[in-house]
Design an enzyme around this catalytic site. Structure first.
Site, PDB file in Angstrom:
ATOM      1  N   CYS A   2     -13.941 -40.313  10.768  1.00  0.00           N
ATOM      2  CA  CYS A   2     -15.043 -39.711  11.529  1.00  0.00           C
ATOM      3  C   CYS A   2     -15.148 -40.281  12.933  1.00  0.00           C
ATOM      4  O   CYS A   2     -14.757 -41.419  13.184  1.00  0.00           O
ATOM      5  CB  CYS A   2     -16.352 -39.978  10.807  1.00  0.00           C
ATOM      6  N   ARG A  27      -7.966 -39.032  15.456  1.00  0.00           N
ATOM      7  CA  ARG A  27      -8.364 -39.893  14.343  1.00  0.00           C
ATOM      8  C   ARG A  27      -8.260 -39.163  13.006  1.00  0.00           C
ATOM      9  O   ARG A  27      -8.281 -39.806  11.966  1.00  0.00           O
ATOM     10  CB  ARG A  27      -9.809 -40.356  14.540  1.00  0.00           C
ATOM     11  N   TRP A  74     -14.420 -36.667   8.596  1.00  0.00           N
ATOM     12  CA  TRP A  74     -13.282 -36.785   7.684  1.00  0.00           C
ATOM     13  C   TRP A  74     -13.898 -37.016   6.306  1.00  0.00           C
ATOM     14  O   TRP A  74     -14.549 -38.038   6.075  1.00  0.00           O
ATOM     15  CB  TRP A  74     -12.416 -37.970   8.109  1.00  0.00           C
ATOM     16  N   ASN A  99     -20.944 -42.480  10.636  1.00  0.00           N
ATOM     17  CA  ASN A  99     -19.612 -42.911  10.185  1.00  0.00           C
ATOM     18  C   ASN A  99     -19.816 -44.021   9.155  1.00  0.00           C
ATOM     19  O   ASN A  99     -20.693 -44.872   9.336  1.00  0.00           O
ATOM     20  CB  ASN A  99     -18.795 -43.521  11.327  1.00  0.00           C
ATOM     21  N   GLY A 100     -18.963 -44.067   8.138  1.00  0.00           N
ATOM     22  CA  GLY A 100     -19.056 -45.151   7.157  1.00  0.00           C
ATOM     23  C   GLY A 100     -19.405 -44.611   5.786  1.00  0.00           C
ATOM     24  O   GLY A 100     -19.328 -43.399   5.538  1.00  0.00           O
ATOM     25  N   GLU A 482       9.291 -48.367   5.742  1.00  0.00           N
ATOM     26  CA  GLU A 482       8.597 -47.757   6.873  1.00  0.00           C
ATOM     27  C   GLU A 482       9.189 -46.370   7.183  1.00  0.00           C
ATOM     28  O   GLU A 482       8.450 -45.424   7.465  1.00  0.00           O
ATOM     29  CB  GLU A 482       8.691 -48.703   8.091  1.00  0.00           C
ATOM     30  N   LYS A 486       7.015 -42.946   7.056  1.00  0.00           N
ATOM     31  CA  LYS A 486       6.940 -42.049   8.211  1.00  0.00           C
ATOM     32  C   LYS A 486       7.302 -40.635   7.800  1.00  0.00           C
ATOM     33  O   LYS A 486       6.616 -39.686   8.140  1.00  0.00           O
ATOM     34  CB  LYS A 486       7.921 -42.560   9.262  1.00  0.00           C
ATOM     35  N   GLU A 489       4.558 -39.064   5.497  1.00  0.00           N
ATOM     36  CA  GLU A 489       3.235 -38.763   6.046  1.00  0.00           C
ATOM     37  C   GLU A 489       3.235 -37.593   7.017  1.00  0.00           C
ATOM     38  O   GLU A 489       2.252 -36.868   7.095  1.00  0.00           O
ATOM     39  CB  GLU A 489       2.527 -40.003   6.628  1.00  0.00           C
ATOM     40  N   HIS A 505      19.252 -49.713 -11.235  1.00  0.00           N
ATOM     41  CA  HIS A 505      18.248 -50.064 -12.252  1.00  0.00           C
ATOM     42  C   HIS A 505      17.248 -48.933 -12.482  1.00  0.00           C
ATOM     43  O   HIS A 505      16.173 -49.158 -13.032  1.00  0.00           O
ATOM     44  CB  HIS A 505      17.533 -51.355 -11.850  1.00  0.00           C
ATOM     45  N   LYS A 603      -6.425 -41.717  11.516  1.00  0.00           N
ATOM     46  CA  LYS A 603      -5.809 -42.762  12.334  1.00  0.00           C
ATOM     47  C   LYS A 603      -6.393 -44.124  12.020  1.00  0.00           C
ATOM     48  O   LYS A 603      -5.692 -45.118  11.966  1.00  0.00           O
ATOM     49  CB  LYS A 603      -6.006 -42.426  13.817  1.00  0.00           C
TER      50      LYS A 603
HETATM   51  C1  AGP Z   1       0.914 -45.496   9.793  1.00  0.00           C
HETATM   52  O1  AGP Z   1       1.846 -44.516  10.113  1.00  0.00           O
HETATM   53  C2  AGP Z   1      -0.083 -45.087   8.855  1.00  0.00           C
HETATM   54  N1  AGP Z   1      -0.795 -43.950   9.341  1.00  0.00           N
HETATM   55  C3  AGP Z   1      -0.962 -46.119   8.179  1.00  0.00           C
HETATM   56  O2  AGP Z   1      -0.182 -46.638   7.160  1.00  0.00           O
HETATM   57  C4  AGP Z   1      -1.535 -47.299   8.996  1.00  0.00           C
HETATM   58  O3  AGP Z   1      -0.508 -48.145   9.408  1.00  0.00           O
HETATM   59  C5  AGP Z   1      -2.550 -48.068   8.137  1.00  0.00           C
HETATM   60  O4  AGP Z   1      -3.614 -47.210   7.821  1.00  0.00           O
HETATM   61  C6  AGP Z   1      -3.064 -49.316   8.798  1.00  0.00           C
HETATM   62  O5  AGP Z   1      -3.738 -49.031   9.978  1.00  0.00           O
HETATM   63  P1  AGP Z   1      -4.123 -50.166  11.003  1.00  0.00           P
HETATM   64  O6  AGP Z   1      -2.874 -50.699  11.598  1.00  0.00           O
HETATM   65  O7  AGP Z   1      -5.004 -49.488  12.020  1.00  0.00           O
HETATM   66  O8  AGP Z   1      -4.866 -51.213  10.236  1.00  0.00           O
END
Ligand code: AGP
Length: 608
Positions: A2, A27, A74, A99-100, A482, A486, A489, A505, A603
């Site tokens: 949010c 975000r 969100w 927010n929250g 990673e 990527k 997501e 395994h 975000k």
């Molecule tokens: C990254 O591509 C992701 N969207 C996500 O894993 C992100 O790294 C994670 O939410 C942590 O965020 P931060 O670095 O703002 O704490």
């Protein structure tokens, strides 16, 4: 997650609020809304979907006002819908954005229902409007009502509210969810993200937990946890307005991938000198502190934890320190081993990730040697609360998928590795070698970016698959993880990573012609073992995509080989991240997904 923007001005506020909402789109959100004072009444507009729909509604209804609040939501409690979108209202008098998460919302909702309040939404936020309305019956101002409200709420909140009977003022409250006040000339603002105010002001006051504030176009009053009028230090923050433009790139993610050489230069700037890392770059006295470290505990989420996993290898190999790593969301609940020689490191680009912050706050109550933050957001809670800090200085990252923040976290963690080794007098020659390699890293990254056209060539082969496997060994396993994160997501292709030796395994059962296998295979001690693992894939028809610099060691009669630039081995994890980012981007582009704001993601994840 949010986003809140609020403004009390002398000019028309509608466009300003919409612009702020656009800036916070990165975000992640599912609905948007605005409430503003208009000639004795309040205009209240909400839409499911993107901000442009709200803007269209504004254009057709043309509300005119100077004081208002706006929000992107969100969904947490209740599905994405117009009725669940903010602002929420009570009795057409009180309008709020939040927010929250309010943890005791069910109890409060029951109390309010008994008192005759009707709930229209499924959110936890609506009760804030009703509670404020309730407190306004016994308090003469929204400010006092908000002060009463905060004693009832449990959980995290940033709130902006307006009272239809008080057209000049807005009231704000903050607890464990970011909220800043922006100061202008004959106008004042509030936002959960300073970027929303980028073109409006550079002067900010950061609200603290427990603060309640009242702002009008010519006045700002902040009251602390004990309801005493207080001053918060004025900070000058140059929120780079350029960050909110894509330039010639198609997406922020693409722009941020290509910004990495410059971003890494910024991370290094002022932190290295001669053949070593400079002293005290993590804050005053940090070099003395680092000399006492015997163990390291890392907490982080997602991509940031992958950076931590790479660093754990460096801490052990270069600084001679054992490292424990935990998902920030798990750490507090596992009775972590704690002692006074352990340094706790929290890594987060946003510095507002609820799980990481909760872990940091938990750690601060325990007997750790100290806490140290690696963060990209100077105004964030993590940046302010960690005992020691290194800002990555990557510039604002807008794409939900982290790219430049990941590689700059790795650079920052390498600086920490060197600082730890220096503090205990370890490996002076190796330190000198790495410093030299760090200086040339931005050039190497530029070379890796040139691989884009090769990757564009074969991206269609992966884009039409449903699954993908990423393999790496040792220090490259976190980079494989990673790469898989990527890809999943932003392209929504199911992707997993394994240390290549684990294939036989279990995961080998998944390999057939429909399974692309991406392997990270630089020349190093595990290269031959990895080559055998790749043979196992080939023998079962899996399509191989290998990134490496020793093709002659692999029998690749089938599959693709992408020749990587040479680089000091210890920095190769940073370099090899680049083509994997490009690969995900190009695959997602072909699949037509919403790359900068992938579905269901945010975000800055400010809820636990
Ligand atoms: C990254 O591509 C992701 N969207 C996500 O894993 C992100 O790294 C994670 O939410 C942590 O965020 P931060 O670095 O703002 O704490």
């Amino acid at each position: 997650m949010c986003g809140i923007i609020a403004a009390a001005t002398d000019r028309s506020v509608g466009k300003l609020l919409i612009k702020g909402l656009y800036k916070m789109e990165y975000r992640g959100y599912d609905s948007a809304g605005i409430a503003m004072h208009v000639e004795g009444d309040v205009a209240h507009l909400r839409t499911l979907g993107k901000v442009n729909l709200l803007e269209d509604k504004m254009k057709s209804e043309k509300p005119k006002g100077k004081v208002g609040i706006a929000h992107t939501r969100w969904a947490t409690h209740g599905e994405p819908s117009e009725i669940n979108a903010h602002p929420h209202q009570s009795n057409d008098r009180v309008f709020i954005v939040h927010n929250g998460i309010i943890e005791n919302y069910l109890d409060l909702k029951n109390e309010l229902t008994t008192q005759g309040y009707t709930f229209y939404s499924k959110t936890d936020s609506e009760l804030i409007a009703h509670l404020l309305d309730h407190f306004l019956k016994t308090n003469d101002s929204l400010l006092k009502a908000m002060q009463s409200l905060k004693n009832k709420l449990e959980g995290a909140y940033a709130i902006a509210a307006l009272d239809q009977k008080d057209p000049d003022n807005l009231v704000l409250a903050r607890n464990r969810s970011p909220l800043v006040i922006g100061l202008g000339k004959k106008e004042n603002f509030a936002a959960s993200d300073p970027l929303a105010l980028a073109e409006l002001t550079k002067k900010f006051l950061i609200m603290e937990d427990g603060d309640v504030a009242r702002i009008s176009s010519n006045q700002v009053e902040i009251y602390d946890e004990q309801d005493k009028l207080t001053n918060r230090e004025e900070l000058s923050i140059d929120v780079n307005a350029e960050a909110s433009s894509k330039g010639n790139f198609r997406h922020y993610m693409e722009k941020e991938i290509f910004e990495q050489p410059g971003a890494i230069l910024n991370t290094l700037d002022g932190r290295i000198g001669g053949e070593d890392v400079l002293d005290n770059i993590f804050g005053e006295g940090s070099s003395d502190l680092l000399a006492k470290v015997k163990r390291v505990q890392i907490v982080a989420c997602g991509t940031a934890l992958h950076a931590g996993r790479v660093a754990a290898n460096w801490f052990s190999a270069i600084s001679g320190l054992p490292t424990q790593m935990d998902y920030a969301s798990e750490y507090r609940y596992k009775n972590p081993y704690i002692d006074e020689d352990t340094l706790l490191i929290a890594i987060s680009q946003s510095g507002e990730t609820a799980d990481t912050l909760a872990a940091l706050r938990y750690a601060k109550e325990k007997d750790y040697l100290a806490t140290l933050g690696i963060c990209n957001t100077p105004t964030s809670s993590l940046a302010r609360e960690a005992d020691y800090l290194l800002l990555t200085n990557a510039g604002q990252e807008i794409g939900v998928a982290s790219t430049k923040c990941f590689t700059t976290q790795l650079v920052a963690l390498m600086l920490l590795t060197l600082a730890l080794a220096k503090a205990s007098g370890k490996n002076p020659r190796l330190r000198g070698r790495i410093i030299e390699a760090l200086r040339t890293l931005p050039e190497k990254i530029s070379d890796a970016l040139k691989l884009k056209s090769d990757i564009v060539d074969f991206a269609p082969e992966i884009a039409n698959k449903d699954n993908a496997l990423f393999l790496g060994r040792g220090i490259f396993y976190p980079i494989a993880k990673e790469g898989a994160l990527k890809l999943k997501e932003i392209s929504y292709i199911h992707a997993e990573a394994y240390p290549a030796g684990e294939l036989k395994h279990g995961p080998l059962a998944l390999i057939d012609e429909e399974m692309p296998v991406v392997a990270i295979a630089p020349e190093y001690e595990l290269a031959e073992k990895l080559a055998s693992n790749l043979e196992e894939v080939k023998a079962r028809g899996g399509a191989l995509y290998v990134f490496g610099n020793a093709k002659e060691k692999l029998d690749l009669s089938t599959g693709r080989y992408i020749s990587m630039p040479e680089c000091d081995f210890l920095l190769t994890p940073i370099l090899y991240s680049i083509p994997l980012q490009i690969l995900s981007y190009e695959v997602a582009l072909l699949r037509g997904t919403d790359i900068d704001q992938p579905r269901n993601l945010a975000k800055s994840v400010t809820v636990e």
